[in-house]
Design a protein around this motif. Structure first.
Motif: not given
Lengths: 197, 421
Positions: B124-130
């Protein structure tokens, strides 16, 4: 002599087992029943029905009715007798249908014939499953001339007129001789316990 | 004497004999005595019919076959009716239970088969920013926790971060800004390829028999037990710092032996370099974002992350010269190993501007390509695939014109849509 204990070379116990199997759902086993019983059922229907061309249809109808109502058969009782009862009812229905098609004149003449046919039905009920084997045996026991007449008329399909020329007899004499040959077969069958009700 | 009348009737009608005939009289006297019952004609009829039937014994087989065929047909109809009744609403409780059980088993079977056939997410990927995901030629921009599949590439932009949490065990990777990582999974373990950038990872002991491996262009790092480490990958080297636990490090140089690295150790590897996307010769083109210094830097940084090796600039068709900043942009791109192409909208050139392409190339394009040190020209058709054939018919003369005035200059033809898309 063999009755339904050995129908068409088919053991009664095996027949009963085949019936049980069909009742359990092995419907393909019904083929064994048809093969074992169809000659005897054909004999019953042939004895009751004048028009031999109708017999194959009536045999088929008998087995279909039996198949549909097989769950009404009480296991362990006489399966062939049960099947023969169905065949007799099928033959009766066919006769009834034929009567509806009769002209009024023919219907008037039916009274005496009905009396004889009632006797026929009563006798058919007592016929054993291997009646055809017994009949064949009695034909073989006829004197040679009577056997020739029977074979020419019934197996070779000769007419009374043809036989009259061939055997140098009057047509009446041929008819009388045929009747006497059948009479001899009748006495032979009686000795075998058939027609002795 | 009713019986005798019946017999006379029988003799007359059935046997066809005349009772007054001498032979018939004799027959009646001998074979039908006074005591004869009406069973006699009945028995005679039966024997007559049976004899007729015995003459047609060949019918037996036919009768059997017809009867069996009729029974089979009846069976088929009965089975059809059974199937119909089985699914009727008035079916008994047992049947309904059977149907429901069958449905449950079928659904489970489908679910199981689908699980086997469809790819299952590995993390699972948690994105922060771009943050971007490259998946099968698609670029996704996740803003919420998103499933990652084997083969996915995760890219982080400036001042951005991506947390990757593996589903089967408590392993995580924190991918720092300006990084590019590809993820793979197999039955024997997990593999993460850090093409560029930096990361920190915590590998759980629960990963068990499946090994966890991280690769950079220079080195391969194996983890078999609970480990925490940091890893940085640049063009020239890879640096690993083990914080907790133990890892095995192997340089990708063919002669290197694997070494064990314990907690607290920092090791740099700058041996053989593996090719990463974008380092191949085939041009992968993206438009330069702008011509001031920041925009040029952003274009080069993102280009490297996305595997782009060629930047392009939209050349005006009107004949006006591009800004001077373009010269510096091309020089900077060349300095960082990028190619730089002049990009020309073929559709506008041919249809809107009503110019003669050959003349325009000779008079306007050739001088600019030479002055600005472009490596080639990229024609694109504005995404008009319907006019593909028409555009193809004018490309060959264009190519000839270009070769005439600028020998050795590369020319690319883009049927595709605008590269900015």
């Amino acid at each position: 002599m063999a009755y339904i204990e050995d129908i068409g070379g088919y053991n009664m116990a095996r027949l009963e087992e085949a019936v049980q199997a069909v009742l359990r759902g092995e419907t393909c086993r019904y083929e064994e029943i048809v093969k074992a019983c169809s000659p005897s059922i054909r004999a019953v229907l042939s004895a009751m029905i004048e028009d031999h061309d109708m017999v194959p249809d009536l045999v088929q109808e008998t087995f279909i009715i039996a198949y549909r109502r097989l769950d009404m058969y009480e296991p362990g009782t006489d399966f062939f007798a049960w099947l023969r009862t169905i065949a007799r009812n099928v033959a009766r229905n066919e006769k009834r249908r034929q009567r509806h098609r009769d002209t009024p004149d023919a219907a008037l003449n039916r009274t005496d014939e009905d009396a004889i046919e009632n006797h026929v039905e009563a006798i058919v009920e007592t016929l054993p499953a291997d009646i055809m084997d017994a009949l064949e045996d009695c034909v073989q026991r006829l004197d040679p001339r009577a056997r020739q007449l029977i074979e020419a008329f019934y197996h070779q399909g000769r007419s009374v007129r043809e036989m009259s020329g061939r055997f140098h007899l009057s047509e009446t004499a041929v008819k009388v001789a045929l009747f006497r040959a059948r009479r001899a077969i009748y006495h032979c069958l009686r000795k075998k316990g058939i027609f002795s009700r | 004497m009713k019986h005798f009348e019946i017999i006379l009737q029988y003799v007359r009608t059935r046997l066809g004999l005349d009772p007054t005939d001498a032979e018939t009289k004799a027959l009646l006297a001998e074979d039908f005595p006074e005591s004869t019952s009406s069973d006699t004609p009945a028995a005679d009829i039966i024997i007559d019919r049976l004899l007729s039937a015995s003459g047609r014994s060949a019918d037996n087989i036919l009768i059997e076959q017809r009867t069996l065929a009729a029974i089979r047909k009846l069976d088929r109809e009965r089975n059809k009716r059974r199937a119909y009744h089985f699914f009727r609403f008035e079916a008994g409780t047992e049947r309904l239970v059977s149907v429901i059980a069958a449905c449950v088993i079928l659904c489970f079977g489908f679910w199981w088969a689908a699980n086997l056939m469809l790819p299952s997410p590995i993390a699972i990927l948690d994105p922060y920013g771009s943050v971007w995901i490259l998946r099968q030629k698609q670029r996704l921009t996740p803003t919420v926790p998103t499933k990652l599949y084997s083969g996915d590439t995760v890219i982080t932009g400036e001042r951005s971060r991506a947390i990757i949490r593996y589903r089967r065990h408590r392993t995580y990777i924190s991918l720092r800004a300006d990084s590019r990582m590809r993820l793979f999974a197999s039955s024997t373990g997990q593999l993460a390829l850090l093409d560029t950038g930096s990361m920190a990872a915590g590998v759980s002991a629960a990963s068990g028999r499946s090994h966890f491996t991280v690769e950079t262009p220079h080195a391969r790092v194996f983890m078999e037990s609970a480990t925490q480490f940091k890893l940085r990958s640049t063009q020239s080297e890879s640096v690993i710092e083990v914080i907790e636990g133990e890892t095995t490090l192997q340089s990708l140089s063919s002669w290197a032996e694997p070494i064990e690295i314990e907690a607290g150790a920092v090791v740099a590897v700058n041996g053989g370099r593996r090719l990463v996307p974008g380092s191949f010769g085939a041009p992968v083109i993206a438009n330069v974002r702008g011509l001031d210094r920041t925009e040029i830097e952003n274009s080069l940084r993102l280009g490297r992350l996305f595997g782009v090796n060629t930047l392009a600039y939209d050349l005006p068709l009107s004949g006006t010269k591009p800004p001077e900043a373009l010269v510096k942009a091309v020089a900077e791109a060349h300095k960082q190993g990028f190619m730089f192409y002049a990009r020309v909208d073929l559709k506008t050139l041919v249809s809107v501007e009503k110019k003669d392409p050959g003349r325009w190339i000779r008079e306007n394009l050739a001088p600019l390509v030479a002055e600005y040190d472009f490596d080639g020209v990229y024609f694109y058709n504005g995404g008009d695939l319907v006019r593909e054939k028409e555009i193809a018919s004018i490309l060959m003369p264009l190519y000839d014109s270009l070769v005439d005035v600028l020998p050795g200059t590369a020319m690319l033809i883009g049927y595709s849509r605008d590269p900015n898309a």
